[in-house]
Design an enzyme around this catalytic site. Structure first.
Site, PDB file in Angstrom:
ATOM      1  N   GLY A   1     -20.116  61.590 -61.722  1.00 60.99           N
ATOM      2  CA  GLY A   1     -19.805  61.343 -60.772  1.00 60.99           C
ATOM      3  C   GLY A   1     -20.599  60.113 -59.809  1.00 60.99           C
TER       4      GLY A   1
ATOM      5  N   GLN B   1     -26.619  56.462 -54.032  1.00 65.31           N
ATOM      6  CA  GLN B   1     -27.279  56.580 -55.135  1.00 65.31           C
ATOM      7  C   GLN B   1     -27.790  55.006 -55.889  1.00 65.31           C
ATOM      8  OE1 GLN B   1     -24.892  59.985 -56.839  1.00 65.31           O
ATOM      9  NE2 GLN B   1     -26.848  60.542 -57.064  1.00 65.31           N
TER      10      GLN B   1
ATOM     11  N   CYS C   1     -28.200  65.681 -60.934  1.00 63.75           N
ATOM     12  CA  CYS C   1     -27.710  65.609 -60.379  1.00 63.75           C
ATOM     13  C   CYS C   1     -28.552  63.542 -60.951  1.00 63.75           C
ATOM     14  CB  CYS C   1     -27.925  64.673 -59.035  1.00 63.75           C
ATOM     15  SG  CYS C   1     -28.334  63.969 -57.845  1.00 63.75           S
ATOM     16  N   LEU C   2     -28.109  62.771 -60.995  1.00 61.52           N
ATOM     17  CA  LEU C   2     -28.293  61.664 -61.222  1.00 61.52           C
ATOM     18  C   LEU C   2     -30.298  60.761 -60.669  1.00 61.52           C
ATOM     19  CD1 LEU C   2     -25.121  59.492 -62.652  1.00 61.52           C
ATOM     20  CD2 LEU C   2     -26.325  60.765 -63.974  1.00 61.52           C
TER      21      LEU C   2
ATOM     22  N   HIS D   1     -20.880  67.978 -54.432  1.00 64.33           N
ATOM     23  CA  HIS D   1     -21.481  67.825 -54.716  1.00 64.33           C
ATOM     24  C   HIS D   1     -22.315  65.692 -54.274  1.00 64.33           C
ATOM     25  CE1 HIS D   1     -25.154  67.218 -57.602  1.00 64.33           C
ATOM     26  NE2 HIS D   1     -24.803  65.495 -56.945  1.00 64.33           N
ATOM     27  N   GLU D   2     -20.828  65.639 -54.977  1.00 64.14           N
ATOM     28  CA  GLU D   2     -20.984  63.857 -54.070  1.00 64.14           C
ATOM     29  C   GLU D   2     -21.151  63.826 -52.905  1.00 64.14           C
ATOM     30  OE1 GLU D   2     -21.441  61.990 -56.656  1.00 64.14           O
ATOM     31  OE2 GLU D   2     -21.620  63.568 -58.394  1.00 64.14           O
TER      32      GLU D   2
ATOM     33  N   HIS E   1     -23.836  64.183 -50.930  1.00 62.76           N
ATOM     34  CA  HIS E   1     -24.874  62.126 -50.529  1.00 62.76           C
ATOM     35  C   HIS E   1     -24.317  61.743 -50.068  1.00 62.76           C
ATOM     36  CE1 HIS E   1     -27.017  62.422 -54.651  1.00 62.76           C
ATOM     37  NE2 HIS E   1     -25.924  62.517 -55.468  1.00 62.76           N
TER      38      HIS E   1
HETATM   39 ZN    ZN Z   1     -25.546  63.616 -57.235  1.00 57.93          ZN
END
Ligand code: ZN
Length: 182
Positions: A49, A54, A103-104, A145-146, A149
Site C-alpha cells: 500500500g 508518502q 511502513c515504507l 494503516h493506509e 496516512h
Molecule cells: Zn505506511
C-alpha cells in the site's frame, strides 16, 4: 516508469491532514500520472500500500495491492491493485486484533498494532465512481494503516505497547522465530 521519493517519518507532510482530492480532477492527466507513479513506487519498494502523502502529495489518494503469494505477510488474502480516493472508514465491529506492521515511511521498523477487524470503506475509484467495500481481518488492518496516512497518523502512534516496536532484523530473530541458517 517513474519511481517517486518516499518521504520518511520526521517529514512534516506525513503529519498533515491530507485534503480531499477534487472529484472533477479524477481521470485527468495529472491524476493518472500520479496514480501510475504511485503504483511504480509501491512496486519498486515492495509495499502492499502507498498513500499520496508518502510521496509528499498531501491529498486523499491511496493505492493498495496485496499479492497472491503473500510470502512476506504469511497466509493472507490477496487483493488486486486498486485506487482509493477520499476514502471513509466505518467500523462495523469494534473487535480488534493485532498484526505486526511495517511502513515504507518508517523503514526497518516493525510494530504490533491492534485495530478493528471488520470495516466498511466508502470511496471513489479511479473513474470517479462511488464504491463500497467491506473487509475483514488482515485486509481491514491494511486499509486502516493506509488511510491513517491521509490524516497524519503513522502506525507508531497506534502501538499497543511501545516495547512492541523493533527493528525488522530483531523481529525476525526474536519474534517471528525464523530458524537461523548457519
Ligand atoms: Zn505506511
Amino acid at each position: 516508469m517513474t519511481v517517486m521519493n518516499i518521504i520518511r517519518m520526521g517529514h512534516p507532510t506525513l503529519r498533515q491532514d491530507a485534503v480531499p482530492y477534487p472529484e472533477e480532477k479524477i481521470g485527468s492527466e495529472e491524476f493518472r500520472t500520479l496514480v501510475e507513479d504511485m503504483r511504480d513506487t509501491m512496486a519498486s519498494a515492495g509495499g502492499i500500500g502507498l498513500a499520496a502523502p508518502q510521496v509528499d502529495v498531501p491529498c486523499q489518494i491511496a493505492v493498495i495491492e496485496v499479492p497472491e503469494d503473500g510470502t512476506r505477510y504469511g497466509d493472507t488474502p490477496s487483493l488486486p491493485f486498486a485506487v482509493y480516493v477520499n476514502p471513509q472508514i466505518t467500523v462495523l465491529d469494534d473487535k480488534a486484533d493485532g498484526y505486526w506492521e511495517g511502513c515504507l515511511s518508517v523503514p526497518g521498523l516493525m510494530g504490533y498494532v491492534e485495530r478493528p477487524q471488520h470495516i466498511r470503506v466508502d470511496y471513489l475509484d479511479e473513474t470517479g465512481a462511488s464504491r463500497t467495500i467491506e473487509v475483514q481481518g488482515f485486509l481491514a488492518t491494511v486499509f486502516q494503516h493506509e488511510f491513517d496516512h491521509l490524516h497524519g497518523t503513522l502506525f507508531v502512534d497506534r502501538l499497543k505497547d511501545s516495547r512492541l516496536l523493533m527493528f525488522e532484523e530483531e523481529f525476525r530473530q526474536f519474534v517471528a522465530g525464523e530458524p537461523e541458517l548457519e
